[in-house]
Write a protein that holds these residues in place. Structure first.
Motif, short mmCIF file in Angstrom:
data_model
loop_
_atom_site.label_atom_id
_atom_site.label_comp_id
_atom_site.label_asym_id
_atom_site.label_seq_id
_atom_site.Cartn_x
_atom_site.Cartn_y
_atom_site.Cartn_z
N MET A 1 55.42 36.72 46.08
CA MET A 1 54.47 37.17 45.07
C MET A 1 53.16 36.38 45.20
O MET A 1 53.17 35.16 45.33
CB MET A 1 55.05 36.97 43.67
CG MET A 1 54.12 37.39 42.55
SD MET A 1 54.84 37.13 40.90
CE MET A 1 56.19 38.31 40.98
N LYS A 2 52.04 37.09 45.15
CA LYS A 2 50.74 36.44 45.27
C LYS A 2 50.38 35.72 43.97
O LYS A 2 50.75 36.15 42.88
CB LYS A 2 49.66 37.49 45.56
CG LYS A 2 49.79 38.21 46.89
CD LYS A 2 48.68 39.24 47.02
CE LYS A 2 48.82 40.04 48.30
NZ LYS A 2 47.79 41.10 48.41
N PRO A 3 49.64 34.63 44.09
CA PRO A 3 49.12 33.99 42.87
C PRO A 3 48.10 34.91 42.20
O PRO A 3 47.52 35.78 42.84
CB PRO A 3 48.47 32.70 43.38
CG PRO A 3 48.13 33.00 44.81
CD PRO A 3 49.22 33.92 45.31
N SER A 4 47.86 34.68 40.93
CA SER A 4 46.94 35.53 40.16
C SER A 4 45.53 34.95 40.18
O SER A 4 45.33 33.73 40.15
CB SER A 4 47.41 35.65 38.71
OG SER A 4 48.69 36.23 38.63
N LEU A 5 44.56 35.85 40.21
CA LEU A 5 43.15 35.48 40.12
C LEU A 5 42.51 36.36 39.06
O LEU A 5 42.54 37.59 39.16
CB LEU A 5 42.44 35.66 41.45
CG LEU A 5 40.91 35.46 41.43
CD1 LEU A 5 40.56 34.01 41.11
CD2 LEU A 5 40.28 35.88 42.77
N LEU A 6 41.93 35.73 38.06
CA LEU A 6 41.25 36.45 36.99
C LEU A 6 39.75 36.19 37.12
O LEU A 6 39.31 35.04 37.14
CB LEU A 6 41.76 35.98 35.62
CG LEU A 6 41.13 36.62 34.39
CD1 LEU A 6 41.37 38.14 34.37
CD2 LEU A 6 41.68 35.97 33.11
N LEU A 7 38.97 37.27 37.21
CA LEU A 7 37.52 37.16 37.37
C LEU A 7 36.83 37.44 36.03
O LEU A 7 37.06 38.49 35.42
CB LEU A 7 37.03 38.16 38.43
CG LEU A 7 37.68 38.06 39.81
CD1 LEU A 7 37.10 39.10 40.75
CD2 LEU A 7 37.53 36.66 40.40
N LEU A 8 36.00 36.51 35.60
CA LEU A 8 35.28 36.64 34.34
C LEU A 8 33.78 36.76 34.59
O LEU A 8 33.18 35.93 35.27
CB LEU A 8 35.55 35.42 33.45
CG LEU A 8 37.01 35.16 33.07
CD1 LEU A 8 37.10 33.94 32.17
CD2 LEU A 8 37.64 36.37 32.40
N HIS A 9 33.18 37.78 34.01
CA HIS A 9 31.76 38.07 34.23
C HIS A 9 30.87 37.21 33.34
O HIS A 9 31.35 36.44 32.49
CB HIS A 9 31.48 39.55 33.98
CG HIS A 9 31.78 40.00 32.58
ND1 HIS A 9 30.93 39.77 31.52
CD2 HIS A 9 32.86 40.65 32.05
CE1 HIS A 9 31.44 40.28 30.42
NE2 HIS A 9 32.62 40.80 30.70
N GLY A 10 29.57 37.34 33.52
CA GLY A 10 28.61 36.57 32.75
C GLY A 10 28.12 37.29 31.51
O GLY A 10 28.54 38.41 31.20
N ALA A 11 27.21 36.63 30.78
CA ALA A 11 26.64 37.20 29.56
C ALA A 11 25.91 38.50 29.88
O ALA A 11 25.24 38.61 30.92
CB ALA A 11 25.68 36.20 28.91
#
Length: 233
Positions: A1-11
């Motif tokens: 299973m791949k590790p998780s990556l969460l991408l958070l955008h800017g204002a």
């Protein structure tokens, strides 16, 4: 299973701005794109925009999707939210990576940033940007997003949610990145945050301004790849 990556955008941004980066990293991670409340067409929260509200929404997403071995990459404000969350929930996140995050907030800084969020001025001087915001957040009203963001920044200027003393409490490994051509975030505030964190690395991206659309996704993905992060750590 791949590790998780969460991408958070800017204002005033949206997750779709990070799709080119996500495409570069699908072979390494189980990649998740997330929109803060009111952004990218998602419903508004019942509460005004704030770092706490965005962090709570992010936390709910992480738990609902049961993200494991989690790395959070936050661009600009997204990086601030990631660090705020890491301080509150130290065991939830494996590592935090930020790019172009503004750490220093006071009333003068907030006033300067809020001036750039005037909808009438944007419509008059940069109508193409207004059209892009409209498309980015449809069916939500982009002007409302600007107004709520301005209110959030003013509140941050009066009481910075992440104060210098808080950084020493963040035990999560952090990689802080700044573009060498970033005109919004200073080297001084970036280095101060880096030095305040117990387990941090610093990277300066060459030829890189602040706007995420002008960041080389391939270069950025190099720093986000698990093998590179583990070596620098």
């Amino acid at each position: 299973m791949k590790p998780s990556l969460l991408l958070l955008h800017g204002a005033i941004g949206a997750s779709r701005q990070l799709q080119p980066l996500a495409a570069q990293l699908t072979s390494h991670y189980d990649v998740h794109l997330f929109d803060f409340p009111g952004h990218g067409g998602t419903p508004f929260s019942h509460q005004p925009f704030s770092i706490a509200v965005f962090a709570e929404a992010t936390l709910e997403y992480i738990r609902r999707h049961q993200l494991q071995e989690l790395t959070i990459f936050g661009y600009s404000m997204g990086g601030y939210v990631a660090l705020y969350l890491a301080r509150q929930y130290p065991k939830l996140i494996g590592r935090v990576i930020t790019l172009g995050t503004k750490f220093h907030w006071d009333e003068i800084t907030a006033t300067r940033e809020v001036k750039m969020l005037d909808a009438d001025t944007i419509l008059q001087k940069v109508p193409a940007f207004a059209e892009n915001l409209s498309r980015l957040h449809a069916p939500n009203d982009w002007k409302t997003i600007l107004q709520q963001t301005a209110g959030m920044l003013q509140s941050m200027g009066q009481d910075n949610p992440l104060k210098p003393a808080h950084y020493k409490e963040i035990e999560t490994p952090v990689l802080i990145m700044l573009g060498d051509r970033d005109k919004m975030v200073s080297f001084e505030e970036t280095i101060a945050a880096y030095k305040g964190l117990p387990d941090a690395r610093l990277a300066i991206l060459p030829g890189t301004p602040h706007p995420i659309e002008q960041v080389d996704a391939l270069l950025l993905s190099f720093f986000l790849a698990p093998v590179v992060v583990s070596v620098t750590a």
